[in-house]
Scaffold this motif. Structure first.
Motif, PDB file in Angstrom:
ATOM      1  N   THR A 507       0.807  -1.325  -0.128  1.00 50.35           N
ATOM      2  CA  THR A 507       0.198   0.065  -0.066  1.00 50.35           C
ATOM      3  C   THR A 507       0.856   1.074  -0.032  1.00 50.35           C
ATOM      4  O   THR A 507       1.910   1.303   0.591  1.00 50.35           O
ATOM      5  N   GLU A 508       0.494   2.252  -0.738  1.00 50.80           N
ATOM      6  CA  GLU A 508       1.145   3.325  -0.745  1.00 50.80           C
ATOM      7  C   GLU A 508       1.116   4.133   0.718  1.00 50.80           C
ATOM      8  O   GLU A 508       0.273   3.713   1.456  1.00 50.80           O
ATOM      9  N   SER A 509       2.384   4.606   1.000  1.00 50.43           N
ATOM     10  CA  SER A 509       2.825   5.226   2.437  1.00 50.43           C
ATOM     11  C   SER A 509       1.412   5.977   3.031  1.00 50.43           C
ATOM     12  O   SER A 509       1.050   6.797   2.268  1.00 50.43           O
ATOM     13  N   CYS A 510       0.986   5.602   4.024  1.00 55.25           N
ATOM     14  CA  CYS A 510      -0.016   6.637   4.765  1.00 55.25           C
ATOM     15  C   CYS A 510       0.659   8.042   5.153  1.00 55.25           C
ATOM     16  O   CYS A 510       1.812   7.782   5.930  1.00 55.25           O
ATOM     17  N   GLN A 511       0.318   8.996   4.515  1.00 52.73           N
ATOM     18  CA  GLN A 511       0.826  10.289   4.766  1.00 52.73           C
ATOM     19  C   GLN A 511       0.812  10.708   6.249  1.00 52.73           C
ATOM     20  O   GLN A 511      -0.291  10.513   7.033  1.00 52.73           O
ATOM     21  N   PRO A 512       1.533  11.771   6.765  1.00 49.65           N
ATOM     22  CA  PRO A 512       1.192  12.164   8.033  1.00 49.65           C
ATOM     23  C   PRO A 512      -0.251  12.735   8.076  1.00 49.65           C
ATOM     24  O   PRO A 512      -0.478  13.530   7.238  1.00 49.65           O
ATOM     25  N   GLY A 513      -0.996  12.824   9.238  1.00 56.30           N
ATOM     26  CA  GLY A 513      -2.193  13.113   9.358  1.00 56.30           C
ATOM     27  C   GLY A 513      -3.073  12.067   9.001  1.00 56.30           C
ATOM     28  O   GLY A 513      -4.440  12.112   9.516  1.00 56.30           O
ATOM     29  N   SER A 514      -2.588  10.816   8.842  1.00 59.90           N
ATOM     30  CA  SER A 514      -3.494   9.512   8.877  1.00 59.90           C
ATOM     31  C   SER A 514      -2.974   8.361   9.447  1.00 59.90           C
ATOM     32  O   SER A 514      -1.537   8.331   9.727  1.00 59.90           O
ATOM     33  N   SER A 515      -3.653   7.246   9.571  1.00 60.55           N
ATOM     34  CA  SER A 515      -2.965   6.036  10.205  1.00 60.55           C
ATOM     35  C   SER A 515      -3.355   4.973   9.506  1.00 60.55           C
ATOM     36  O   SER A 515      -4.257   5.007   8.489  1.00 60.55           O
ATOM     37  N   LYS A 516      -2.772   3.909   9.655  1.00 59.96           N
ATOM     38  CA  LYS A 516      -2.846   2.604   9.122  1.00 59.96           C
ATOM     39  C   LYS A 516      -4.168   1.897   9.692  1.00 59.96           C
ATOM     40  O   LYS A 516      -4.199   1.778  10.743  1.00 59.96           O
ATOM     41  N   LYS A 517      -4.810   1.083   8.718  1.00 65.51           N
ATOM     42  CA  LYS A 517      -6.089   0.265   9.191  1.00 65.51           C
ATOM     43  C   LYS A 517      -5.858  -0.932   8.274  1.00 65.51           C
ATOM     44  O   LYS A 517      -6.019  -0.995   7.254  1.00 65.51           O
ATOM     45  N   VAL A 518      -5.271  -2.277   8.858  1.00 63.65           N
ATOM     46  CA  VAL A 518      -5.004  -3.201   8.491  1.00 63.65           C
ATOM     47  C   VAL A 518      -6.345  -3.826   7.601  1.00 63.65           C
ATOM     48  O   VAL A 518      -7.410  -3.716   8.296  1.00 63.65           O
ATOM     49  N   LYS A 519      -6.321  -4.138   6.490  1.00 63.98           N
ATOM     50  CA  LYS A 519      -7.442  -4.846   5.665  1.00 63.98           C
ATOM     51  C   LYS A 519      -7.599  -6.252   6.246  1.00 63.98           C
ATOM     52  O   LYS A 519      -6.684  -6.981   6.493  1.00 63.98           O
ATOM     53  N   GLU A 520      -8.605  -6.668   6.466  1.00 61.51           N
ATOM     54  CA  GLU A 520      -9.048  -7.832   7.133  1.00 61.51           C
ATOM     55  C   GLU A 520      -8.658  -9.087   6.101  1.00 61.51           C
ATOM     56  O   GLU A 520      -9.102  -8.982   4.855  1.00 61.51           O
ATOM     57  N   GLY A 521      -7.988 -10.080   6.619  1.00 63.35           N
ATOM     58  CA  GLY A 521      -7.815 -11.095   5.853  1.00 63.35           C
ATOM     59  C   GLY A 521      -6.594 -10.895   4.872  1.00 63.35           C
ATOM     60  O   GLY A 521      -6.046 -11.977   4.056  1.00 63.35           O
ATOM     61  N   LYS A 522      -5.977  -9.680   5.078  1.00 61.52           N
ATOM     62  CA  LYS A 522      -4.574  -9.354   4.390  1.00 61.52           C
ATOM     63  C   LYS A 522      -3.494  -9.284   5.052  1.00 61.52           C
ATOM     64  O   LYS A 522      -3.417  -9.202   6.523  1.00 61.52           O
ATOM     65  N   PHE A 524      -0.146  -7.784   7.293  1.00 60.94           N
ATOM     66  CA  PHE A 524      -0.024  -6.552   7.916  1.00 60.94           C
ATOM     67  C   PHE A 524       0.294  -5.190   7.196  1.00 60.94           C
ATOM     68  O   PHE A 524       0.114  -4.212   7.489  1.00 60.94           O
ATOM     69  N   CYS A 525       1.092  -5.572   6.288  1.00 57.78           N
ATOM     70  CA  CYS A 525       1.530  -4.734   5.141  1.00 57.78           C
ATOM     71  C   CYS A 525       0.518  -4.114   4.372  1.00 57.78           C
ATOM     72  O   CYS A 525       0.808  -2.965   3.535  1.00 57.78           O
ATOM     73  N   CYS A 526      -0.743  -4.719   4.042  1.00 55.26           N
ATOM     74  CA  CYS A 526      -1.648  -4.237   3.322  1.00 55.26           C
ATOM     75  C   CYS A 526      -2.647  -3.625   4.023  1.00 55.26           C
ATOM     76  O   CYS A 526      -3.348  -4.292   4.870  1.00 55.26           O
ATOM     77  N   TYR A 527      -2.991  -2.222   4.017  1.00 59.36           N
ATOM     78  CA  TYR A 527      -3.791  -1.500   4.699  1.00 59.36           C
ATOM     79  C   TYR A 527      -4.562  -0.368   4.009  1.00 59.36           C
ATOM     80  O   TYR A 527      -4.128  -0.070   2.945  1.00 59.36           O
ATOM     81  N   ASP A 528      -5.544   0.207   4.689  1.00 59.67           N
ATOM     82  CA  ASP A 528      -6.249   1.364   4.306  1.00 59.67           C
ATOM     83  C   ASP A 528      -5.485   2.379   5.062  1.00 59.67           C
ATOM     84  O   ASP A 528      -4.927   2.545   6.325  1.00 59.67           O
ATOM     85  N   CYS A 529      -5.552   3.550   4.369  1.00 63.66           N
ATOM     86  CA  CYS A 529      -5.069   4.940   5.305  1.00 63.66           C
ATOM     87  C   CYS A 529      -6.307   5.857   5.751  1.00 63.66           C
ATOM     88  O   CYS A 529      -7.261   6.116   4.808  1.00 63.66           O
ATOM     89  N   ILE A 530      -6.509   5.923   7.007  1.00 57.51           N
ATOM     90  CA  ILE A 530      -7.614   6.722   7.505  1.00 57.51           C
ATOM     91  C   ILE A 530      -7.310   8.013   8.132  1.00 57.51           C
ATOM     92  O   ILE A 530      -6.170   7.964   8.722  1.00 57.51           O
ATOM     93  N   LEU A 531      -7.986   9.059   7.840  1.00 59.52           N
ATOM     94  CA  LEU A 531      -7.734  10.379   8.707  1.00 59.52           C
ATOM     95  C   LEU A 531      -7.756  10.272  10.022  1.00 59.52           C
ATOM     96  O   LEU A 531      -8.625   9.549  10.652  1.00 59.52           O
TER      97      LEU A 531
END
Length: 844
Positions: A507-522, A524-531
């Motif tokens: 996953t593209e790096s989560c920029q400052p201002g957001s944090s990682k949310k691991v995708k279920e079943g993936k 831990f390096c695969c995640y979504d970036c949430i504000l």
């Protein structure tokens, strides 16, 4: 006769060929087993020993010849050195294993049998006694050899690198270049151990695996098709993966298999230049099979290779440069190597016709592709060179340490072979020397050579020549801050990456201002970036969670930094504060003018009516009410906090008490004038004064109790406003604050009720209707104050209270005194007793 000496194993940290060392009276014979099918039709030795029976066709890796030259060069140097094994000539035998367990076992038994046939446990003399073994380049071959040697308890100095993967993992995770990688490992026990090691190590350091593939093995020709199909699937999976980094662990020949991958794909590879960052362990050698002569190797351009640190021994390049089939008669391998490397054949005097190109013998070794041959010594060849020297130094030390070792000299006899094994093993563990390259060779307490690793950048040109660029080093013996060094700026990446440092993440790096949310079943390096949620920030990339700012700071709009909060209080320097202060002073000035007007006209009927003293008291109290608002403006201090609410409560209670007293006076005055009324005794100043004093004292008692129990104090509110630190007066106890307001409200309601009942009493001086309006304004202001006060924060809360004070005071002043001022100032003719009496008669 089976030797009973205990097995002795030492590890030489770095790949090298299996070299088998003999002891023979007067000479030491070094024998070697080439780790894979290195040559096509012969395995003749430099000592012109008869070769074993070989198959006619083999898959050939010509680069093996350099390892043989490293062995021959080391033996040549030792024989020419007067201080190592003086008066003794060192020789060697070489056999081929064909990467086959059966052939390897056979070759090992032939070495043990002292004859050119396999006769285990037969000892006919004391010549050609095997005294030690140097392990192989490929771990499986070394294991096969060790299986036989273990039976005879022969010391083995074996090279099966176990820590390369761990060291490589350490370097990658320390430098943190990539978090999403693929792994290719040889399909054997060593490959499984490597995968298990790196899987755990990388996962602990935030690196995930996009895929884990196995380099297929085959034992029979019939399995080749299956292997090629597996390779095609492997290639397509590698190239379709988002992972731009592939870690390779295998045997020395694994690179030759990897070269197959582009040609196995079902897709057209003609114009496809896509590549990966290939990372190879020290076990893998840049080599090719003969039929891969013209294959393009630029797929691996820019690869990062871990190699054993080495330097070219003095004279090796010249030694290799002068190798030629015409002047090396004792070299039983050079003709086969020459034909395979240069794709030519030497004329056979018995043949009538020669097929293919004719070998002239003048071909230049330096013109060969790097995957076929390199003029400089490689890490694998360097290990062989150092291993031969280690064994020679050990044998020299054993032959000169004590008189009882005299049997090892030329012409002597060795009566106790077991003792020889033990002595050689002990000396090998303690040996330390400087090789001809100037490097110190020694073993640690675990029997491992203390060696470092070079990080090499492979640059492959269009003519398939290989240029190795040292870009870093791993030295376990150095201080922790110097154990790993690398210079990214000098690395040449594959052209696919446009010379930019490759990016490899799920996953593209989560920029400052957001944090990682691991995708279920993936992974831990695969995640979504949430504000980040409100009130929290992340100031680095790929943070697992957002953090709260301290109470003195607040998050920026981007939620990537904490900004210091500003200090906030209602000050005279801001528009709101100065505006309220001007309004308060203006009303105070107006009140003063009204008071002065009443004092100047104190003898007039309109001033004398309705208790003149109460009127003056009310005006003075209203003046203090307006001035009281100034206590709420400015930075809160201890004294101002104590005075604010107490002064406000008491002064306003006096004002409302005066209004109540005036209203009661009006009612009593009209009631007392009726015939037979008993209310005359209550009419007078005494009742009015009693009402004002008693009502005011009750409020004063409440405020005194408040100050005694929990007085207001200066406070700092860091939480109410997100971007401000509020300096305020804490009321201490909210209950007492609302008690003050409630009592003041009770007085106002009573005054309003009484005034409302008396609003229609006839008289031009009747103030009841004006008081009714004033109390209506007063109650409206303070009823709206409560929700406004509770809904605002910071200095605006103070502003609401000031506004309520000013508005309610202005309501009293305007509604009660503006009609009287109108008559006094604008209609003075109405301010006389005769006019008032005539008006009253007209109304009646």
């Amino acid at each position: 006769m089976v030797c009973q000496a205990h097995i002795a194993k030492c590890r030489l940290q770095g790949p090298h060929r299996p070299l088998h060392i003999y002891h023979q009276p007067g000479d030491f014979i070094i024998g070697g087993i080439v780790s894979h099918g290195g040559f096509l039709s012969t395995s003749a030795t430099f000592m012109e020993e008869p070769p074993p029976v070989l198959p006619e066709e083999l898959v050939v890796v010509p680069k093996v010849y350099q390892h043989i030259l490293a062995l021959a060069f080391a033996v040549k140097e030792i024989n020419g050195c007067s201080h190592i094994l003086p008066n003794i000539t060192l020789g060697f035998h070489i056999y081929d294993s064909y990467t086959n367990a059966r052939k390897t076992y056979l070759a090992t038994l032939i070495l043990l049998s002292k004859l050119e046939k396999c006769v285990p446990n037969y000892v006919c003399d004391t010549e050609n006694n095997l005294t030690g073994v140097i392990g192989g380049l490929n771990s499986e071959i070394s294991f096969y050899v060790a299986t036989i040697l273990d039976i005879y308890k022969i010391p083995q100095e074996t090279d099966i690198p176990r820590s390369t993967g761990g060291i490589m993992g350490f370097s990658l995770t320390t430098y943190v270049w990539w978090t999403w990688i693929g792994v290719i490992a040889v399909d054997n026990d060593n490959g499984e151990r490597f995968v298990h090691t790196v899987l755990q190590l990388f996962s602990q350091n935030g690196i995930c695996f996009a895929f884990i593939e196995r380099i297929p093995n085959f034992s029979f020709i019939s399995e080749i098709n299956d292997m090629l199909q597996q390779g095609a699937k492997m290639h397509d999976k590698i190239m379709s993966s988002k992972a731009n980094v592939v870690v390779n662990y295998g045997e020395s020949y694994s690179m030759a298999f990897l070269k197959w991958l582009p040609y196995l794909s079902e897709h057209d590879m003609t114009n496809n230049v896509k590549s990966k960052v290939w990372i190879t362990t020290a076990e893998i050698e840049f080599s090719s099979f003969v039929y891969q002569r013209n294959w393009d190797s630029r797929l691996f351009n820019g690869a990062i290779a871990f190699e054993i640190h080495f330097r070219d021994p003095l004279g090796f390049h010249q030694y290799v440069e002068h190798r030629n089939p015409s002047n090396t008669d004792a070299d039983g391998f050079i003709r086969d190597f020459w034909q395979q490397a240069f794709d030519c054949v030497f004329p056979d005097i018995t043949a009538h016709q020669v097929e293919g190109n004719i070998c002239t013998g003048e071909e230049k070794l330096e013109n060969l592709p790097g995957s076929f041959f390199e003029m400089s010594m490689t890490g694998h060849s360097y290990s062989i060179h150092s291993a031969v020297y280690a064994m020679a130094h050990a044998l020299h030390a054993m032959s000169t340490s004590r008189p009882r070792h005299i049997g090892m000299t030329y012409g002597g006899r060795v009566k106790n072979q077991n003792q020889l094994f033990w002595q050689l093993h002990h000396i090998l563990r303690t040996i330390s020397f400087n090789n001809t390259a100037g490097d110190v060779v020694s073993f640690n307490k675990n029997g491992e050579v203390a060696s470092s690793l070079d990080i090499i950048n492979w640059i492959i040109f269009s003519n398939q020549s290989l240029h190795r660029v040292r870009v870093g080093r791993i030295d376990p013996g150095a201080p922790s801050d110097q154990a790993f060094t690398i210079d990214k700026e000098v690395i040449t990446w594959h052209s696919w990456f446009n010379q930019a440092s490759p990016f490899s993440a799920c996953t593209e790096s989560c920029q400052p201002g957001s944090s990682k949310k691991v995708k279920e079943g993936k992974p831990f390096c695969c995640y979504d970036c949430i504000l980040c949620p409100e009130g929290k920030i992340s100031n680095q990339e790929d943070m697992n969670d957002c953090t709260k700012c301290s109470d003195e700071n607040y998050p920026s709009k981007e939620r990537n930094i904490c900004i210091p909060k500003s200090i906030s209080f209602l000050s005279y320097e801001e528009p709101l504060g100065i505006s309220l202060a001007i309004v308060a002073l203006s009303f105070a000035f107006i009140t003063t003018l009204v008071l002065g007007t009443f004092l100047k006209n104190h003898k007039t009927p309109i001033v004398k009516a309705n208790n003149q003293n109460i009127t003056y008291t009310l005006l003075v109290t209203l003046l203090l009410c307006f001035l009281c608002a100034l206590l709420f403006i400015g930075q809160p201090k201890k004294m101002t906090c104590l005075l604010q609410q107490a002064a406000f409560g008491i002064i306003f209670s006096v004002a409302v008490s005066c209004v109540l007293a005036k209203t009661v006076t009006v009612i009593l005055a009209f009631t007392a004038t009726k015939p037979g009324s008993r209310m005359r005794m209550w009419v007078g100043r005494r009742l009015a004064n009693s009402i004002v004093i008693s009502c005011s004292l009750i409020q004063a008692a409440i405020c005194t109790l408040w100050l005694a129990i929990s007085p207001p104090f200066p406070d700092v509110d860091k939480h109410s406003m997100p971007e401000e630190i509020i300096l305020e007066c804490n009321v201490g106890t909210v209950i007492m604050f609302y008690c003050v307001l409630s009592y003041m409200g009770l007085l106002a309601i009573i005054s309003f009720t009484v005034a409302f009942l008396a609003r229609k009493l006839p008289d031009i001086f009747n103030e009841a209707k004006f008081i009714t309006f004033s109390m209506l304004v007063f109650c409206s202001v303070w009823l709206s104050f409560v929700p406004s006060y509770l809904s605002t924060k910071g200095k605006y809360t103070v502003a609401v209270e000031i506004f309520s004070i000013l508005a309610s005071s202005a309501g009293l002043l305007g509604c009660i005194f503006s009609p009287k001022c109108y008559i006094i100032l604008l209609r003075p003719e109405l301010n006389n007793r005769e006019q008032i009496i005539s008006i009253n008669k007209m109304k009646n």
